[in-house]
Write an enzyme that holds these catalytic residues in place. Structure first.
Site, PDB file in Angstrom:
ATOM      1  N   HIS A  32      -3.853 -15.031  -9.139  1.00  0.00           N
ATOM      2  CA  HIS A  32      -2.398 -14.895  -8.916  1.00  0.00           C
ATOM      3  C   HIS A  32      -2.040 -13.493  -8.396  1.00  0.00           C
ATOM      4  O   HIS A  32      -0.927 -13.023  -8.583  1.00  0.00           O
ATOM      5  CB  HIS A  32      -1.591 -15.167 -10.185  1.00  0.00           C
ATOM      6  CG  HIS A  32      -2.021 -16.396 -10.932  1.00  0.00           C
ATOM      7  ND1 HIS A  32      -1.435 -17.622 -10.748  1.00  0.00           N
ATOM      8  CD2 HIS A  32      -3.018 -16.587 -11.840  1.00  0.00           C
ATOM      9  CE1 HIS A  32      -2.038 -18.523 -11.523  1.00  0.00           C
ATOM     10  NE2 HIS A  32      -3.013 -17.915 -12.190  1.00  0.00           N
ATOM     11  N   SER A  61       2.695   4.459  14.451  1.00  0.00           N
ATOM     12  CA  SER A  61       4.059   3.994  14.697  1.00  0.00           C
ATOM     13  C   SER A  61       4.708   4.921  15.704  1.00  0.00           C
ATOM     14  O   SER A  61       4.479   6.135  15.675  1.00  0.00           O
ATOM     15  CB  SER A  61       4.845   4.020  13.390  1.00  0.00           C
ATOM     16  OG  SER A  61       6.227   4.066  13.652  1.00  0.00           O
ATOM     17  N   LYS A 116       2.617   6.804   9.679  1.00  0.00           N
ATOM     18  CA  LYS A 116       2.107   5.433   9.555  1.00  0.00           C
ATOM     19  C   LYS A 116       0.750   5.221  10.199  1.00  0.00           C
ATOM     20  O   LYS A 116       0.428   5.800  11.232  1.00  0.00           O
ATOM     21  CB  LYS A 116       3.093   4.429  10.193  1.00  0.00           C
ATOM     22  CG  LYS A 116       4.389   4.278   9.464  1.00  0.00           C
ATOM     23  CD  LYS A 116       4.346   3.343   8.249  1.00  0.00           C
ATOM     24  CE  LYS A 116       3.944   1.928   8.543  1.00  0.00           C
ATOM     25  NZ  LYS A 116       5.055   1.074   8.911  1.00  0.00           N
ATOM     26  N   GLU A 174      -3.951  -7.779  11.005  1.00  0.00           N
ATOM     27  CA  GLU A 174      -2.773  -8.646  11.122  1.00  0.00           C
ATOM     28  C   GLU A 174      -2.951  -9.667  12.241  1.00  0.00           C
ATOM     29  O   GLU A 174      -2.563 -10.828  12.121  1.00  0.00           O
ATOM     30  CB  GLU A 174      -1.527  -7.796  11.373  1.00  0.00           C
ATOM     31  CG  GLU A 174      -1.185  -6.922  10.177  1.00  0.00           C
ATOM     32  CD  GLU A 174      -0.146  -5.863  10.518  1.00  0.00           C
ATOM     33  OE1 GLU A 174       0.971  -5.973  10.033  1.00  0.00           O
ATOM     34  OE2 GLU A 174      -0.447  -4.925  11.293  1.00  0.00           O
TER      35      GLU A 174
END
Ligand code: ARG
Length: 469
Positions: free
Chosen positions: A164, A286, A292, A299
């Site tokens: 979980h 970024s 970043k 992804e």
């Protein structure tokens, strides 16, 4: 071409046709923009077919020699980027044949004896999917090897195991890597199973019924490298695309595995987890936030699963409800499969790259492994083993220990012995031996368990299996 013999309609079937297709017909009908990718398979198939026709005395040796020479020229032109693909010639089969006629003249007209575009496309596509399976299998082996190397390095590295996405029990990072080895090895075995079924040649099924010419389908099957000879039913040979569906279903399961890995990399590389760091090679910055570093490759691998499964669903929908044998619907099989092949190749390469490239932060993993009372089960097991409690009662006592530790803001192993003895008098100093995360993972030596010695044994086992091919 002589206009009196081949009127306005079409150079291949002008006999029956007086007019050219409507522009929109050409637009919807032409497949050359994408099936040109099959040129090598198409030419290999034609060369094998021409050789067989000559060997069987169906065409002359002189004609065959011309056809072989011409097909080599066409191949050379395509590979040199000098070939002009034409939408009027619809698809790769007619583009190659029409160019062959321009290059060698009338002998070209003999190549299509005892053949149809239906068995031709079934052959080309099978050969292409066969190669895709082989390449996918090799890329999987590279990914498995990457995981084995990381597992070896991290056989003892302790990390939290989750259920979980809540901390469950400590595991070793090596064991976690080996979970992926199992998954990707099953994907590899699915490739092999499907390859064995695909490995039959449809060439010679002709339009759908076979042919009156004395062809030798066993010869063309052998020349083209099909291990299981020719397909056994001409209707089936030109009707089914289950080999492509098997590629897409294998690819979808594989992509789903990759997507879960990618998701873990995304989570692990957040500053909140900090388990791994991706190098600049697999991240981007970024344009507005200078601090970043984004796991874009992970992804994109995660997203490709949607695209690949979309291709599977799309081809299933194309095929459902088609009466036997060939229907033009089946031309819609290729773009989806090509896109899936490319996406699988990219995703596997990116995944191997990331697995090899990521820096593992042992300290961060170890710290996190101790959070969330991850060794509570070890305490319960100790109570069963050493104090003779039934597991249910041990579970209850441990639950109270966790509640106490939580309310006083300490770890389980930081609870003083007398507090623990207040919960159950059978508890002794010895309990502290099992409450550390290292003791926990070392104790899990059951077959398939997370103990470092198991991890090392499994790595050796997998290396032997991979070497056996
Ligand atoms: N371009 C066609 C395809 O991809 C080739 C087969 C055409 N056959 C036919 N009977 N029209 O399916």
């Amino acid at each position: 071409m002589d206009e009196t013999q081949r009127p306005a309609g079409n150079e291949m079937w002008g006999g029956r046709f007086a007019a050219k297709p409507a522009a929109i017909m050409q637009e919807i009908n032409a497949s050359i923009d994408f099936d040109k990718r099959l040129y090598a398979e198409d030419i290999a198939g034609s060369k094998a077919h021409a050789a067989m026709l000559a060997a069987q005395g169906i065409i002359s040796a002189a004609n065959e020699a011309e056809i072989q020479r011409g097909l080599d020229l066409v191949l050379g032109e395509i590979e040199a980027g000098k070939f002009t693909f034409s939408r009027e010639r619809e698809d790769i089969h007619m583009n190659v044949e029409a160019r062959l006629a321009e290059l060698i003249g009338p002998a070209a007209g003999r190549l299509h004896t005892a053949r149809s575009r239906n068995d031709q496309v079934a052959l080309d596509f099978r050969l292409h999917v066969k190669r895709a399976f082989q390449e996918t299998e090799s890329a999987l082996v590279r990914l498995i090897e990457a995981f084995l190397d990381r597992a070896e390095e991290h056989a003892e590295t302790v990390m939290p195991g989750f259920t979980h996405l809540q901390v469950a029990q400590p595991v070793t990072f090596g064991h976690h890597c080996l979970a992926y080895v199992e998954m990707f090895a099953r994907d590899r075995s699915r490739c092999r199973d499907a390859l064995a079924r695909l490995d039959e040649s449809p060439l010679g099924a002709a339009a759908l019924a076979g042919t009156p010419y004395p062809i030798d389908r066993h010869q063309t099957a052998a020349t083209l490298g099909f291990s299981n000879g020719p397909t056994r039913n001409s209707i089936d040979s030109v009707s089914d695309r289950d080999f492509a569906l098997e590629y897409l279903s294998t690819a979808s399961i594989l992509a789903t595995h990759l997507s879960r890995l990618a998701e873990e990399i995304v989570i692990w590389s957040t500053p909140q987890f900090g388990f791994v760091r991706l190098s600049d090679a697999f991240s981007t910055g970024s344009s507005i936030m200078p601090q970043k570093k984004n796991p874009d490759a992970a992804e994109l691998v995660r997203a490709k699963a949607g695209r690949i499964t979309g291709a599977l669903v799309s081809l299933l929908m194309v095929m459902k409800g088609l009466p036997l044998a060939y229907s033009k619907d089946m031309q819609e099989d290729k773009e989806q499969v090509f896109d899936a092949i490319d996406s699988v190749g990219l995703s596997l390469a990116a995944a191997s790259g990331m697995v090899r490239d990521m820096t593992v932060d042992r300290q961060a993993m170890r710290r996190a492994a101790g959070h969330g009372f991850s060794t509570a089960t070890d305490l319960a097991d100790w109570l069963v083993r050493e104090a003779g409690l039934p597991f249910r009662e041990a579970h209850h006592v441990t639950g109270r220990a966790v509640a106490l530790a939580e309310s006083s803001g300490v770890r389980l192993e930081e609870l003083p012995l007398d507090v623990l003895r207040g919960l159950h008098p059978g508890i002794t100093q010895g309990v502290f031996d099992v409450l550390s995360v290292d003791a926990s993972v070392k104790s899990r030596r059951s077959f398939g368990g997370t103990a470092p010695e198991n991890v090392r044994r499994e790595i050796a086992e997998w290396r032997t299996r991979l070497a056996a091919k």
